[in-house]
Scaffold this motif. Structure first.
Motif, short mmCIF file in Angstrom:
data_model
loop_
_atom_site.label_atom_id
_atom_site.label_comp_id
_atom_site.label_asym_id
_atom_site.label_seq_id
_atom_site.Cartn_x
_atom_site.Cartn_y
_atom_site.Cartn_z
N PHE A 78 0.73 -1.15 0.09
CA PHE A 78 0.15 0.01 -0.10
C PHE A 78 0.76 1.34 -0.08
CE2 PHE A 78 -2.07 3.21 2.54
CZ PHE A 78 -3.31 3.60 1.52
N ILE A 79 2.03 1.38 0.87
CA ILE A 79 2.93 2.39 0.72
C ILE A 79 3.44 2.67 -0.70
CG2 ILE A 79 4.98 3.37 1.85
CD1 ILE A 79 4.30 1.82 4.51
N PHE A 80 3.89 1.50 -1.37
CA PHE A 80 4.32 1.80 -2.44
C PHE A 80 3.19 2.29 -3.64
CE2 PHE A 80 4.96 0.14 -6.91
CZ PHE A 80 6.11 0.36 -7.23
N CYS A 81 2.13 1.81 -3.45
CA CYS A 81 1.05 2.16 -4.46
C CYS A 81 0.94 3.73 -4.16
CB CYS A 81 -0.26 1.68 -3.92
SG CYS A 81 -0.38 0.01 -4.69
N VAL A 82 0.56 4.39 -2.85
CA VAL A 82 0.61 5.62 -2.61
C VAL A 82 1.53 6.60 -3.22
CG1 VAL A 82 0.46 7.56 -0.75
CG2 VAL A 82 -0.92 5.19 -0.56
N GLY A 83 2.93 5.85 -3.16
CA GLY A 83 3.92 6.87 -3.68
C GLY A 83 4.34 6.67 -5.03
N TRP A 84 3.90 5.64 -5.77
CA TRP A 84 4.37 5.18 -7.11
C TRP A 84 3.21 5.65 -8.04
CZ3 TRP A 84 8.77 4.90 -9.28
CH2 TRP A 84 9.00 4.13 -10.58
N TYR A 85 1.81 5.54 -7.90
CA TYR A 85 0.79 5.54 -8.88
C TYR A 85 0.10 7.10 -8.65
CZ TYR A 85 1.57 0.90 -9.95
OH TYR A 85 1.93 -0.48 -10.78
N LYS A 86 -0.45 7.46 -9.68
CA LYS A 86 -1.39 8.33 -9.97
C LYS A 86 -2.84 7.99 -9.32
CE LYS A 86 0.60 10.69 -13.74
NZ LYS A 86 0.60 11.07 -15.21
N GLY A 87 -3.53 8.83 -9.14
CA GLY A 87 -4.92 8.51 -8.69
C GLY A 87 -5.13 8.74 -7.25
N ASN A 88 -6.55 8.68 -6.61
CA ASN A 88 -7.02 8.88 -5.48
C ASN A 88 -6.85 7.68 -4.56
OD1 ASN A 88 -8.85 6.97 -6.23
ND2 ASN A 88 -10.59 8.46 -6.40
N ILE A 89 -7.17 7.82 -3.23
CA ILE A 89 -6.64 6.83 -2.33
C ILE A 89 -7.65 5.60 -2.40
CG2 ILE A 89 -8.12 7.71 -0.53
CD1 ILE A 89 -4.54 6.59 -0.10
N GLN A 90 -8.82 5.77 -2.88
CA GLN A 90 -9.68 4.69 -3.10
C GLN A 90 -9.13 3.77 -3.90
OE1 GLN A 90 -10.45 8.14 -2.86
NE2 GLN A 90 -12.71 8.42 -2.61
N THR A 91 -8.41 4.26 -5.00
CA THR A 91 -7.94 3.33 -6.08
C THR A 91 -6.79 2.45 -5.36
OG1 THR A 91 -8.49 4.90 -8.02
CG2 THR A 91 -7.07 3.07 -8.29
N LYS A 92 -5.94 3.14 -4.73
CA LYS A 92 -4.80 2.50 -4.14
C LYS A 92 -5.20 1.45 -3.12
CE LYS A 92 -2.33 6.53 -5.49
NZ LYS A 92 -1.63 7.84 -5.16
N ILE A 93 -6.18 1.64 -2.25
CA ILE A 93 -6.80 0.70 -1.36
C ILE A 93 -7.39 -0.44 -2.03
CG2 ILE A 93 -8.71 0.37 0.35
CD1 ILE A 93 -8.29 3.21 1.14
#
Length: 479
Positions: A78-93
């Motif tokens: 999850f930490i990697f997704c937040v830092g690496w990908y664009k988009g809102n937090i819902q998508t990363k969750i």
């Protein structure tokens, strides 16, 4: 030797899981560093490192450690997704929980085959004792263990890839990295899968009389029950996601239908208005002879006092003629009605807008049904007016214009609607159509799709061309 081979077998498993997570995440989100070469593969590499690190950090084989491994994987991913990908937090969750759930359920579904391995190893041990072949026992058991480890990994990989493929193929995204309240619906079965994985890990190992005992050894029926639960949850994740996507598609079709019905109503109103205008034109034409007769009588009088009366009469006639020529002439009653109505609306919404339809002619040789032409013109001009309105809000002194033209090229007929806009246009990768700037993207953006459907219906297509602050909608149909 057998233990070394089984460790080596985990390498292709890690690599395949890395490929799966790269494929899955790439469908739903874009890396922030898109210019970086092979940026999409970073998540696969990170997942492989997570798998290696979890094995190195958590060596104790107890229930708490198994749960800690799962939490560690989810947190780092999850930490990697937040830092690496664009988009809102819902998508990363969504990406984190969905992948972890699919991977865990695929693992527990395949793990049940170890029951067959244990039974086969017990059988071989018994036979070897009976036939006095104990010296070959270690080799036989090692081969069986390696074969079943490889088989379980293949089952896990197949289940994981098929699930990811099914979910990715049915996803109809508006924009990558943008999920809203629907993420709750997506995650309900996925969260259930993660909780089941946590529960099984907590109960997996119990200590009895100081000896650790596996849950499967205490309750052999779980070799059948747990994989059934895992398969049911995998199916629930895939099918619930697909059902919601189908519902979204149905909602979009309903929205398209409502828009089309509204456009039909507008066209009917415009045609009624145009008919009234034509009645007025016929009335003016009918009275022209009488006007000319009166004019001749006034001229014959030649009294200086009546010169003012003659001038006033001429002015009134000029105004009548000006009103007669103010309508749009396209060669078709429906297109006259639609273009005239939209131009009048544009003149009210955008002060000083320049409107030009002199280059647009629709003769009888063009075999486009009136309904389809109305859809093309209604949607195209609506978007043009909206673009001019947005531009004036940002740039009050900017020149606003809408131009419609048409031309033939071989056996193709082209309709172009050009308008000024603020210069901000983003296109979707899936369709190439501009992304709607309106907040309600579930409804807006449908107009261009309807135009493309009409063009394809006549063996043509649609294109959006951006040149600075000029936006050109080009519709091509077979003549």
């Amino acid at each position: 030797m057998a233990e070394y081979i089984m460790r080596m077998l985990s390498i292709p498993l890690y690599l395949f899981e890395g490929y799966c997570i790269q494929f899955f995440f790439g469908r739903f989100a874009e890396p922030k560093l898109r210019g970086l070469r092979n940026a999409q593969w970073a998540v696969g590499i990170v997942w492989i490192l997570i798998r290696i690190a979890s094995g190195a950090l958590f060596r104790n084989a107890d229930s708490v450690t198994l749960v800690a491994v799962l939490i560690f994987k989810m947190t780092v991913l999850f930490i990697f997704c937040v830092g690496w990908y664009k988009g809102n937090i819902q998508t990363k969750i969504f990406l984190t929980i969905q992948f972890i759930s699919l991977r865990e359920l695929a693992f527990w579904a395949g793990y049940s085959f170890f029951y067959i391995r244990n039974s086969l190893m017990d059988f071989l041990t018994q036979k070897a004792s009976d036939m006095a072949l104990v010296e070959y026992m270690s080799l036989a058991l090692g081969v069986v263990a390696c074969v079943f480890v490889a088989f379980v990994e293949v089952v896990e990989c197949v289940l994981l890839f098929v699930s990811i493929k099914k979910i990715s193929s049915c996803y109809r995204y508006r924009e990558k990295g943008k999920m809203d309240k629907e993420v709750v619906f997506y995650l309900l079965p996925a969260v259930a899968g993660v909780l089941v994985a946590v529960l099984v890990r907590l109960l997996m190992i119990a200590v009895t009389d100081g000896v650790p005992v596996l849950l499967y050894d205490r309750h052999p029926a779980l070799y059948l029950i747990i994989p059934m639960i895992a398969l049911v949850l995998l199916g629930a994740i895939v099918f619930s996601f697909r059902i919601y996507q189908d519902m979204a598609a149905l909602q979009e079709e309903r929205a398209e239908k409502i828009i089309l019905e509204n456009q039909i109503t507008q066209m009917q109103s415009s045609m009624v208005e145009m008919e009234h205008l034509y009645d007025g034109i016929r009335s003016v034409k009918h009275d022209m002879k009488n006007h000319m007769a009166v004019l001749q009588n006034l001229i014959r009088k030649r009294y200086s006092g009546e010169d003012e009366e003659i001038r006033q009469y001429f002015e009134d006639m000029c105004q009548s003629v000006e009103q007669l020529d103010s309508r749009v002439h396209t060669g078709n009653a429906v297109s006259d009605a639609v273009v005239g109505s939209k131009f009048r609306y544009a003149a009210k919404k955008v002060k000083g807008i320049r409107l030009d339809a002199k280059g647009f002619m629709l003769s009888d040789a063009v075999t486009i049904k009136a309904y389809d032409m109305g859809i093309i013109l209604n949607n195209g001009l609506d978007n043009a007016v909206e673009a001019c309105v947005r531009m004036r809000e940002k740039q009050p002194d900017a020149e606003a214009y809408i131009t419609i033209r048409s031309f033939r090229a071989k056996n193709m007929y082209f309709i172009e609607i050009e308008n000024s806009f603020d210069g901000a246009a983003l296109a979707r990768k899936d369709s190439g159509l501009p992304i709607s700037t309106k907040e309600d993207k579930e409804v807006h953006g449908i107009g261009l799709k309807n135009i493309r459907k009409c063009a394809v219906k006549y063996g043509g297509d649609m294109d959006c061309i951006v040149k600075g602050n000029r936006f050109i909608l080009s519709v091509m149909v077979k003549n």
